[in-house]
Write a protein that holds these residues in place. Sequence first.
Motif, mmCIF file in Angstrom:
data_model
loop_
_atom_site.group_PDB
_atom_site.id
_atom_site.type_symbol
_atom_site.label_atom_id
_atom_site.label_comp_id
_atom_site.label_asym_id
_atom_site.label_seq_id
_atom_site.Cartn_x
_atom_site.Cartn_y
_atom_site.Cartn_z
ATOM 1 N N MET A 1 6.169 47.124 4.539
ATOM 2 C CA MET A 1 5.524 46.010 3.885
ATOM 3 C C MET A 1 4.991 45.047 4.951
ATOM 4 N N LEU A 2 4.012 44.263 4.567
ATOM 5 C CA LEU A 2 3.324 43.380 5.491
ATOM 6 C C LEU A 2 4.107 42.095 5.753
ATOM 7 N N VAL B 1 -5.860 27.066 10.607
ATOM 8 C CA VAL B 1 -4.862 28.122 10.442
ATOM 9 C C VAL B 1 -5.247 29.280 11.355
ATOM 10 N N ILE B 2 -4.280 29.792 12.119
ATOM 11 C CA ILE B 2 -4.478 31.021 12.887
ATOM 12 C C ILE B 2 -3.352 31.995 12.539
ATOM 13 N N VAL B 3 -3.609 33.266 12.759
ATOM 14 C CA VAL B 3 -2.565 34.285 12.583
ATOM 15 C C VAL B 3 -1.795 34.348 13.892
ATOM 16 N N TRP B 4 -0.614 33.733 13.894
ATOM 17 C CA TRP B 4 0.213 33.641 15.092
ATOM 18 C C TRP B 4 0.937 34.961 15.372
ATOM 19 N N ASP B 5 1.331 35.669 14.310
ATOM 20 C CA ASP B 5 1.985 36.968 14.448
ATOM 21 C C ASP B 5 1.749 37.762 13.174
ATOM 22 N N THR B 6 1.715 39.070 13.317
ATOM 23 C CA THR B 6 1.570 39.936 12.157
ATOM 24 C C THR B 6 2.165 41.300 12.475
ATOM 25 N N GLY B 7 2.492 42.005 11.428
ATOM 26 C CA GLY B 7 3.078 43.336 11.570
ATOM 27 C C GLY B 7 3.634 43.782 10.238
ATOM 28 N N THR B 8 4.698 44.531 10.311
ATOM 29 C CA THR B 8 5.350 45.007 9.098
ATOM 30 C C THR B 8 6.820 44.590 9.135
ATOM 31 N N TYR B 9 7.469 44.780 8.013
ATOM 32 C CA TYR B 9 8.908 44.519 7.971
ATOM 33 C C TYR B 9 9.568 45.483 7.016
ATOM 34 N N LEU C 1 5.959 37.058 3.626
ATOM 35 C CA LEU C 1 6.456 38.424 3.448
ATOM 36 C C LEU C 1 5.863 39.011 2.182
ATOM 37 N N GLU C 2 5.327 40.211 2.282
ATOM 38 C CA GLU C 2 4.800 40.884 1.104
ATOM 39 C C GLU C 2 5.970 41.317 0.214
ATOM 40 N N ILE C 3 5.969 40.782 -0.997
ATOM 41 C CA ILE C 3 6.968 41.167 -2.003
ATOM 42 C C ILE C 3 6.241 41.259 -3.337
ATOM 43 N N ASP C 4 6.306 42.390 -3.973
ATOM 44 C CA ASP C 4 5.654 42.618 -5.266
ATOM 45 C C ASP C 4 4.173 42.260 -5.261
ATOM 46 N N GLY C 5 3.465 42.613 -4.190
ATOM 47 C CA GLY C 5 2.017 42.459 -4.157
ATOM 48 C C GLY C 5 1.484 41.079 -3.831
ATOM 49 N N VAL C 6 2.361 40.146 -3.475
ATOM 50 C CA VAL C 6 1.926 38.813 -3.040
ATOM 51 C C VAL C 6 2.629 38.470 -1.739
ATOM 52 N N LEU C 7 2.116 37.459 -1.073
ATOM 53 C CA LEU C 7 2.756 36.965 0.145
ATOM 54 C C LEU C 7 3.675 35.809 -0.231
ATOM 55 N N VAL C 8 4.970 36.085 -0.269
ATOM 56 C CA VAL C 8 5.981 35.064 -0.532
ATOM 57 C C VAL C 8 6.086 34.235 0.751
ATOM 58 N N SER C 9 6.071 32.902 0.608
ATOM 59 C CA SER C 9 5.835 32.053 1.774
ATOM 60 C C SER C 9 6.844 30.930 1.949
ATOM 61 N N TRP C 10 7.079 30.622 3.229
ATOM 62 C CA TRP C 10 7.905 29.499 3.639
ATOM 63 C C TRP C 10 7.184 28.748 4.750
ATOM 64 N N ALA C 11 7.212 27.426 4.722
ATOM 65 C CA ALA C 11 6.733 26.608 5.842
ATOM 66 C C ALA C 11 7.921 26.378 6.767
#
Length: 168
Positions: free
Chosen positions: A1-2, A71-79, A19-29
Amino acid sequence: MLYVCQRHHARALHHDLRLEIDGVLVSWAVPKGPSPDPSVRRLAIRTDDHDMAHATYEGAYVRDGGAPGSVIVWDTGTYEHRTRRDGAPVPAPVALADGHLVVDLDGRRLTGPYALTRTGVVAGNEQWILVKMRGRGVEVEADPAAELLTSVLSGLTNAELERRAQAR
């Protein structure tokens, strides 16, 4: 997952962990950004979910009052989701609802296991703690969120995006 972590210059500079969960990006600041040091606990404030297209979003904008934001993408990958209870796997949506997630990140900057634990609600916002767990990716006394300022996609900083937007 992303997995994606965006560096967001809004009213205050922070990182958005998604974090991708059920087709959306669940988010925390995460006001101080994630840390690879297991002794460091970081506040993570639950925010609105975002659609998957937001995972690669970078840009600058004008905030209320005319101040620049970006906004920039500081890090990305999978989990991999690794939450367990009594030795059995717990599905990510259930773990989220229960207030405790364990994920194993495989990003460009952050790797290994992290835990998110809900601690309560303040002013209507869910407060969580983000902590690096022992294992792969531990860097004691490292603070990449404060030291690495560029996007892993474009190589730009928030300030560079804002300057470009103001020059238009």
